[in-house]
Design an enzyme around this catalytic site. Sequence first.
Site, short mmCIF file in Angstrom:
data_model
loop_
_atom_site.label_atom_id
_atom_site.label_comp_id
_atom_site.label_asym_id
_atom_site.label_seq_id
_atom_site.Cartn_x
_atom_site.Cartn_y
_atom_site.Cartn_z
N GLU A 185 0.97 -0.70 0.20
CA GLU A 185 0.36 -0.35 -0.05
C GLU A 185 0.83 1.57 -0.25
OE1 GLU A 185 -3.19 0.06 3.06
OE2 GLU A 185 -4.35 1.49 1.67
N ASP A 186 1.66 1.50 0.64
CA ASP A 186 2.13 2.65 0.77
C ASP A 186 4.07 2.30 0.23
OD1 ASP A 186 0.57 3.35 2.84
OD2 ASP A 186 1.01 2.54 4.66
#
Length: 494
Positions: free
Chosen positions: A75-76
Site C-alpha cells: 500500500e505504501d
Amino acid sequence: MNLNDLKKQIKINKINIDEDVLEYAYEYAKEAHKGQKRLTKEDYIEHPIRVAQQLIKLGLDQDTIIAGLLHDVPEDTDRTINDIKKEFGEKISFLVNGITKLSKVKYRGMDMFVESLRKMFVAMAEDIRVVFIKFADRLDNLETLYALPPEKQKRIAKETLEIYAPIAARLGIGTLKGSLEDKSFPYVYPDEYKWLMETIKDKREEQKKIVEEYIVKINQLLKENHIKNYEIDGRVKHNYSLYKKLMRPKYNKDINKIYDLVALRIIVNSIEECYLTLGIIHNQWKPMPERFKDYIAQPKPNGYQSLHTVIFTQNKHPIEFQIRTKKMHEIAEYGIAAHFHYKDSNKKNAPKISGDQLAWLKQLKKIQKEIKENDTLLETIKLDIFQNRIFVFTPKGDVMDLPEKATAIDFAYHIHTYLGDHFGGAIVNGKKISEDEPLKSGDVVEIITNKNRKGPDEKWLDIVKTHTAKYKIKSSLNRHKKNTISRLISQEGD
Ligand code: MN
C-alpha cells in the site's frame, strides 16, 4: 527497535522461526519503506517492527510474523503484492493482501460501519491470521494516534471501540480487547475519561495496597495447604470496562460498589486446586454470597473460565479473587490465538475449550484434534469454525451467526418471531431474492414485512435450515390452527 529486539522477543515467546527468512523480510521491508516517515517523525519501519513484535507476543506463527513486517509494503511503497509473492511465496502474500484489502474500508457512518464489519468477518473466514495482523496494526496506530488530526483520531478510535474490540472479545482475546479499548477510550469519550480518572485516582491506589497485603497472606495460606507452583498477582481492571461497569444501573456511577478495581488473581495447576483454593479463602474470610461466580462450571459464551469471589477483609474492605488454571488463563488472555502457541512444542497441553459455547467456538476442539494429527494444517488454517457458519448482517450492522445455507426466513426468525411470521420477502445487498435462496457470509439482509400475513407458510418448513426457525414456525402454525378451531367452536355456539 530493530531486528535484534525481534529476535529477543522470539526467544522470550519461544516461537519457532527461520531466522534467515525473518532477516530477509526485515531488510526487505526496511528497504521498501526507506526514506518514509510516520507522522510521529520516526522512520516508517518502526511501525511494522512493532506490529511484528506484537504478533510474536501473541504467540503467532512464522508466516503471520513475516506478513506483519511486510503488511504496509504494497500500500505504501512502490513494491507490489506480486513482488511479495515472488520473494516470499503464496501464503505470505495472501496474508499481506488480506490486510491491504481490509485497510481499504474507512469507517464513516452506518453504511461504512456495516461494510467495515463485513470485510472483517469475510477476512476472518478466509484466514483468521489476517485479523490478528490487523489488530496488531491497529494497536500500534493507536499508540501514535496523538500525531494525527483530531477528526481522524476520533474516527479511528471509534472504529476500534465499535468494531475491533468486540471482535477481539468474541475471539476471546482478552489482552487485545482490553488494550484496544483503553487506548481508544480517551479519544472517543474525552470527558468521560477525565471523569473516570478523577474518580478512581485515590481509590485505585488504596486498593492496590490492600491487594499487596493480601498477596502475602495468600502466599502463606497456600503454602500451609501444600499448593505448589501457583502464580499470584494483582490485576488492575481496564479503564474502559470499568467505565462501562460504572454506567450500569446496578452500580450507578458509585465507585464504592466496585470491588474489582484491583483484583487478586491466582493461577493454579488443576480444576481441583481451583476449588481447593476457593475453599481455603472462604474458610479464612467471609464471602459475599451473591458475588460468587463459577465460570468453570458455567463458562462465559466466549469460553472464559474462572472462579470469582468477593470476600470481606478485616477492615470490611471487599476484594475480588479470580481463581483459574494455567490453561484457562491462556484461553482468557489469548483466546483463539492460544492455539498457535502449540504448533510444534507440546501439543498435548493445548488448552481445551468446553461447556456451552457458541457453536463455532465449540468446533475449536475439532480443530485442535486436527492440528494434533496434521502438522501442515496450521499453515493453511481456514478455521473450520467459519466453514460451517455464515455471518450475515442487518442493515444496522448487527451480526447474525447462522449455519451454512440458511435462508432469509431463518434470518428473520432469528431476529424476532414476529418478523418471521410476517415475512414478505428479502432484499440482500440491495437486490430482492427468492425466499429459498441460501445466504452467504457478508450479506446484508433486509426483511420486508407483510402485515396482512396471518402466519407462516407450511412449506417454509422445507426451506429453513435452523432449529430455531423450524420450532417457531411449527408453534405459530399450531397456535394458528388452535385459534381457527376455537373460533369455529365459538361460532357454532353462537
Ligand atoms: Mn500499518
